[in-house]
Write a protein that holds these residues in place. Sequence first.
Motif, PDB file in Angstrom:
ATOM      1  N   CYS A   1      28.695 -31.124  59.758  1.00 53.67           N
ATOM      2  CA  CYS A   1      30.034 -31.067  60.329  1.00 53.67           C
ATOM      3  C   CYS A   1      29.997 -31.424  61.810  1.00 53.67           C
ATOM      4  O   CYS A   1      30.748 -32.268  62.299  1.00 53.67           O
ATOM      5  CB  CYS A   1      30.586 -29.663  60.117  1.00 53.67           C
TER       6      CYS A   1
ATOM      7  N   LYS B   1      35.376 -43.313  68.029  1.00 54.01           N
ATOM      8  CA  LYS B   1      36.795 -43.577  68.263  1.00 54.01           C
ATOM      9  C   LYS B   1      37.071 -43.820  69.751  1.00 54.01           C
ATOM     10  O   LYS B   1      37.869 -44.697  70.089  1.00 54.01           O
ATOM     11  CB  LYS B   1      37.630 -42.413  67.721  1.00 54.01           C
TER      12      LYS B   1
ATOM     13  N   PHE C   1      35.959 -47.240  70.395  1.00 48.11           N
ATOM     14  CA  PHE C   1      36.814 -48.222  69.737  1.00 48.11           C
ATOM     15  C   PHE C   1      38.124 -48.415  70.512  1.00 48.11           C
ATOM     16  O   PHE C   1      38.580 -49.531  70.733  1.00 48.11           O
ATOM     17  CB  PHE C   1      37.105 -47.756  68.309  1.00 48.11           C
ATOM     18  N   GLU C   2      38.711 -47.295  70.956  1.00 44.09           N
ATOM     19  CA  GLU C   2      39.976 -47.394  71.701  1.00 44.09           C
ATOM     20  C   GLU C   2      39.745 -48.118  73.018  1.00 44.09           C
ATOM     21  O   GLU C   2      40.548 -48.948  73.444  1.00 44.09           O
ATOM     22  CB  GLU C   2      40.559 -45.989  71.937  1.00 44.09           C
TER      23      GLU C   2
ATOM     24  N   ALA D   1      45.177 -40.985  77.417  1.00 43.18           N
ATOM     25  CA  ALA D   1      46.036 -41.281  76.271  1.00 43.18           C
ATOM     26  C   ALA D   1      45.217 -41.475  75.004  1.00 43.18           C
ATOM     27  O   ALA D   1      45.768 -41.489  73.910  1.00 43.18           O
ATOM     28  CB  ALA D   1      46.869 -42.533  76.542  1.00 43.18           C
ATOM     29  N   PHE D   2      43.916 -41.619  75.129  1.00 40.09           N
ATOM     30  CA  PHE D   2      43.073 -41.799  73.947  1.00 40.09           C
ATOM     31  C   PHE D   2      42.666 -40.461  73.323  1.00 40.09           C
ATOM     32  O   PHE D   2      42.127 -40.425  72.219  1.00 40.09           O
ATOM     33  CB  PHE D   2      41.799 -42.591  74.288  1.00 40.09           C
TER      34      PHE D   2
ATOM     35  N   PRO E   1      44.348 -37.771  72.038  1.00 36.43           N
ATOM     36  CA  PRO E   1      44.890 -37.257  70.761  1.00 36.43           C
ATOM     37  C   PRO E   1      44.255 -37.904  69.534  1.00 36.43           C
ATOM     38  O   PRO E   1      43.826 -37.196  68.611  1.00 36.43           O
ATOM     39  CB  PRO E   1      46.380 -37.598  70.850  1.00 36.43           C
ATOM     40  N   ILE E   2      44.171 -39.237  69.516  1.00 37.85           N
ATOM     41  CA  ILE E   2      43.621 -39.879  68.314  1.00 37.85           C
ATOM     42  C   ILE E   2      42.138 -39.563  68.172  1.00 37.85           C
ATOM     43  O   ILE E   2      41.641 -39.369  67.059  1.00 37.85           O
ATOM     44  CB  ILE E   2      43.874 -41.399  68.343  1.00 37.85           C
TER      45      ILE E   2
ATOM     46  N   PHE F   1      40.709 -36.831  68.944  1.00 35.76           N
ATOM     47  CA  PHE F   1      40.630 -35.505  68.335  1.00 35.76           C
ATOM     48  C   PHE F   1      40.896 -35.575  66.834  1.00 35.76           C
ATOM     49  O   PHE F   1      40.167 -34.986  66.025  1.00 35.76           O
ATOM     50  CB  PHE F   1      41.635 -34.559  69.015  1.00 35.76           C
ATOM     51  N   GLU F   2      41.942 -36.304  66.452  1.00 36.31           N
ATOM     52  CA  GLU F   2      42.291 -36.388  65.028  1.00 36.31           C
ATOM     53  C   GLU F   2      41.157 -37.017  64.228  1.00 36.31           C
ATOM     54  O   GLU F   2      40.830 -36.562  63.127  1.00 36.31           O
ATOM     55  CB  GLU F   2      43.574 -37.205  64.827  1.00 36.31           C
TER      56      GLU F   2
ATOM     57  N   VAL G   1      38.298 -34.549  63.728  1.00 33.06           N
ATOM     58  CA  VAL G   1      38.576 -33.583  62.657  1.00 33.06           C
ATOM     59  C   VAL G   1      38.451 -34.252  61.297  1.00 33.06           C
ATOM     60  O   VAL G   1      37.860 -33.693  60.357  1.00 33.06           O
ATOM     61  CB  VAL G   1      39.987 -32.977  62.851  1.00 33.06           C
ATOM     62  N   LEU G   2      38.949 -35.480  61.200  1.00 34.79           N
ATOM     63  CA  LEU G   2      38.908 -36.176  59.915  1.00 34.79           C
ATOM     64  C   LEU G   2      37.473 -36.439  59.476  1.00 34.79           C
ATOM     65  O   LEU G   2      37.090 -36.116  58.341  1.00 34.79           O
ATOM     66  CB  LEU G   2      39.678 -37.494  60.028  1.00 34.79           C
TER      67      LEU G   2
ATOM     68  N   ALA H   1      34.700 -35.020  60.556  1.00 34.16           N
ATOM     69  CA  ALA H   1      33.965 -33.766  60.367  1.00 34.16           C
ATOM     70  C   ALA H   1      34.329 -33.136  59.030  1.00 34.16           C
ATOM     71  O   ALA H   1      33.449 -32.753  58.246  1.00 34.16           O
ATOM     72  CB  ALA H   1      34.259 -32.800  61.508  1.00 34.16           C
ATOM     73  N   GLY H   2      35.628 -33.063  58.734  1.00 32.48           N
ATOM     74  CA  GLY H   2      36.084 -32.407  57.508  1.00 32.48           C
ATOM     75  C   GLY H   2      35.655 -33.161  56.269  1.00 32.48           C
ATOM     76  O   GLY H   2      35.058 -32.590  55.350  1.00 32.48           O
ATOM     77  N   VAL H   3      35.932 -34.465  56.236  1.00 29.75           N
ATOM     78  CA  VAL H   3      35.635 -35.240  55.034  1.00 29.75           C
ATOM     79  C   VAL H   3      34.126 -35.279  54.785  1.00 29.75           C
ATOM     80  O   VAL H   3      33.662 -35.084  53.652  1.00 29.75           O
ATOM     81  CB  VAL H   3      36.225 -36.665  55.149  1.00 29.75           C
TER      82      VAL H   3
ATOM     83  N   PHE I   1      47.250 -47.790  71.538  1.00 26.15           N
ATOM     84  CA  PHE I   1      46.743 -46.417  71.429  1.00 26.15           C
ATOM     85  C   PHE I   1      47.374 -45.460  72.435  1.00 26.15           C
ATOM     86  O   PHE I   1      47.084 -44.280  72.421  1.00 26.15           O
ATOM     87  CB  PHE I   1      45.220 -46.405  71.599  1.00 26.15           C
TER      88      PHE I   1
ATOM     89  N   TRP J   1      49.794 -42.014  67.670  1.00 30.86           N
ATOM     90  CA  TRP J   1      49.123 -40.702  67.550  1.00 30.86           C
ATOM     91  C   TRP J   1      49.633 -39.983  66.313  1.00 30.86           C
ATOM     92  O   TRP J   1      48.876 -39.357  65.569  1.00 30.86           O
ATOM     93  CB  TRP J   1      49.387 -39.818  68.774  1.00 30.86           C
TER      94      TRP J   1
ATOM     95  N   THR K   1      45.495 -37.440  59.082  1.00 25.70           N
ATOM     96  CA  THR K   1      44.398 -36.471  59.088  1.00 25.70           C
ATOM     97  C   THR K   1      44.850 -35.150  58.486  1.00 25.70           C
ATOM     98  O   THR K   1      44.150 -34.541  57.671  1.00 25.70           O
ATOM     99  CB  THR K   1      43.906 -36.243  60.525  1.00 25.70           C
TER     100      THR K   1
ATOM    101  N   ILE L   1      43.023 -33.481  55.279  1.00 23.47           N
ATOM    102  CA  ILE L   1      42.294 -32.213  55.400  1.00 23.47           C
ATOM    103  C   ILE L   1      42.980 -31.123  54.563  1.00 23.47           C
ATOM    104  O   ILE L   1      42.309 -30.326  53.893  1.00 23.47           O
ATOM    105  CB  ILE L   1      42.182 -31.789  56.882  1.00 23.47           C
TER     106      ILE L   1
ATOM    107  N   LEU M   1      42.009 -31.703  50.943  1.00 23.41           N
ATOM    108  CA  LEU M   1      40.619 -31.317  50.682  1.00 23.41           C
ATOM    109  C   LEU M   1      40.487 -29.800  50.619  1.00 23.41           C
ATOM    110  O   LEU M   1      39.812 -29.257  49.749  1.00 23.41           O
ATOM    111  CB  LEU M   1      39.701 -31.838  51.797  1.00 23.41           C
TER     112      LEU M   1
ATOM    113  N   LEU N   1      36.107 -25.727  57.327  1.00 21.16           N
ATOM    114  CA  LEU N   1      37.402 -26.394  57.192  1.00 21.16           C
ATOM    115  C   LEU N   1      38.505 -25.556  57.833  1.00 21.16           C
ATOM    116  O   LEU N   1      39.412 -26.097  58.466  1.00 21.16           O
ATOM    117  CB  LEU N   1      37.731 -26.654  55.723  1.00 21.16           C
TER     118      LEU N   1
ATOM    119  N   LEU O   1      38.351 -26.146  61.402  1.00 22.78           N
ATOM    120  CA  LEU O   1      38.876 -27.461  61.790  1.00 22.78           C
ATOM    121  C   LEU O   1      40.394 -27.513  61.651  1.00 22.78           C
ATOM    122  O   LEU O   1      41.089 -28.123  62.460  1.00 22.78           O
ATOM    123  CB  LEU O   1      38.260 -28.554  60.904  1.00 22.78           C
TER     124      LEU O   1
ATOM    125  N   ILE P   1      51.589 -33.207  68.843  1.00 20.90           N
ATOM    126  CA  ILE P   1      51.785 -34.654  68.907  1.00 20.90           C
ATOM    127  C   ILE P   1      53.207 -35.020  68.489  1.00 20.90           C
ATOM    128  O   ILE P   1      53.847 -35.884  69.093  1.00 20.90           O
ATOM    129  CB  ILE P   1      50.706 -35.362  68.058  1.00 20.90           C
TER     130      ILE P   1
END
Lengths: 174, 478
Positions: free
Chosen positions: A57, A68, A71-72, A94-95, A97-98, A100-101, A104-105, A107-109, B156, B162, B169, B173, B176, B226, B229, B240
């Motif tokens: 995780c 990310k 990439f941004e 400004a980068f 928020p994404i 962070f998302e 989480v994505l 890590a979780g998946v 972005f 966002w 996401t 999540i 899942l 989870l 998270l 957001i």
Amino acid sequence: MSRRLLIGVFEREEDILNATRASRTLGYTLVDAYAPYAVHGLDEAMGLAPSRLPWVCFALGLAGAAFKVWFEFWTTSVNWPVNVGGKPWNSLPAFVPITFEVMVLTAGVSTVLAFLAVARLLPGRKARLPRARVTDDEFVLVLEESDAAFDVARVRRLLDGFNAVRIEERVEEA
Amino acid sequence: MAEAHAAQREPAIAGNKTPADVTREICAVLDRKPSGLWWAGLLFALSLLLTGGAAVTYEIQTGIGTWGLNRTVGWAFDITNFVFWIGIGHAGTLISAILFLFRQRWRTSVNRSAEAMTIFAVTCAGMFPIIHMGRPWLAYWIFPYPNFRGPLWINFRSPLAWDAFAIGTYFTISLLFWYLGMLPDLATVRDRAKPGLKKALTGFLSLSWNGSVHTWQRYETVYLLLAGLATPLVISVHTIVSWDFATAVIPGWHATIFPPYFVAGAIFSGMAMVLTLMIVARKTMRLEDYITVRHVEVMAKLVLATGGMVALAYLTEFFIAFYSDNPYEQFVILNRMRGPFAWAFWTMFSCNVLVPQALWFRRVRTNLGAVFAISILVNVGMWFERFVIIVTSIHRDYLPSSWGSYAPTLIEILTLAGSFGLFLTLFLLFIRFVPVIAIAEVKGALSRAGGHRELSEARKPEGVRIAERETVLGGVRT
């Protein structure tokens, strides 16, 4: 290779907890234990080491976030910079928020996928249950008759002492 | 101390049940033929869904001009619905993740259905930005992918981008989390079912779960991860969503209080929706022993607490508008209270601030009819909150020459009805085909309610004595 197993069936959570602790203290080889719900402390009684999934995780969450941010930065200030309201190419705040998302994505998946892989939970695989009622209300402790010194009668007496409702011997073909 | 504490509280599950009782009673809901009430509800929900589907199809064929939007009010009904549904979803995550981290055991009876509610609400919410795009078949443009237009990447810096990541996401999540929590119960259903379609399906979906302690240990670790998270995730999602507004320099939107204000409002409305659904579900599905009056009371307290936060946010907005000495901010607040949309503002204020105060009284909290009525009113109030924030802020902003008004068209109203149809259809199918209550978790909560007693010498099981004797005799094998 086949191995001989001794299976004790219990109806109460404290019985399997105590039976597992006692069998472990006495040095028997514990193969597995089955329960219809997460029995608190059963993993410690079995002597299982804590799961290493938190590392998956952590590592993949970190990797996802790092990718990310890069990439941004790369898309907005290197590959194709677009002037949006005179904001700097590298608008790092400004980068956030994404980033962070995506953290989480990933890590979780990845944690869930790693869990399914190590626990061998795969679609289409047939479940191997020690007893049909183990997902309902029975608790099962599986010991291995590891060598000649394994005295079945003594172990039966021990498990009986913890109110085992059923004790049987089985041969497992590997 | 633990026992004294336990004695003060009613158990979360009524009726002194054994694990076998729990399995039988919760699976019975799935085995029974659906009642006439269920069929009636499904027909009603499906007809709403079809009506909404027709409205959306017409809108996509014809264009956004079928809505009442104009150059001044470019966001109205559609975004109101989006924020409303996203907010509903947040209570499910609160129950499944945040209350799990706080070790609130009463959550076990409601978390499955609250999580289902989250997933269905997010599905409804996600629909609105997509149809608002006008050309929904190009919705994938919101995600960055290598393309032959440059490659031209997305911006972005935009809160709308966002949003897409946050909602995507959040949906993934939540799904899942829901599925993972369901694995042990799917295995339970599988092992009770007679050979046939049900056994084959649950056998496939339960991924060969067999309740081994190795799996349980990893499962609990993953569940905790989870939950850890999902907790910051749910806060980030509505933060957001609030930035969609707060980053614009529109008076009434451009406020630093927006993120906490929106998060509190989301949980407030979502808790009300959970109460609405649970009060109906426990009655129609005979789950009174599992979803007890105590559950309703605890959730009513959460509604009261988050409602208090929402009220505080309203007061802060008023105060800051006047304290800032900014004439535009002051105008927006006064225009909300006295302008053409004053009726919407006062509906919102009464439903969200005044009505929940009744929940201070225990007699109201334990009266299911009263709680049900309050939960409906809170939902109405929270829908109007988003409408007031969106429409009253933009219909009269800086230049009086560009002021305008807004009224929804029939198409917009039918689209809202359709989203309720989608939500209810999914929820009704859920309560029919999936164990509505987390069977394994309830069993665990039952055993813990009994408590771990230290064994006194006289009550030691025979096995412990045998083990001790063998240890003393040097019988320990190496």
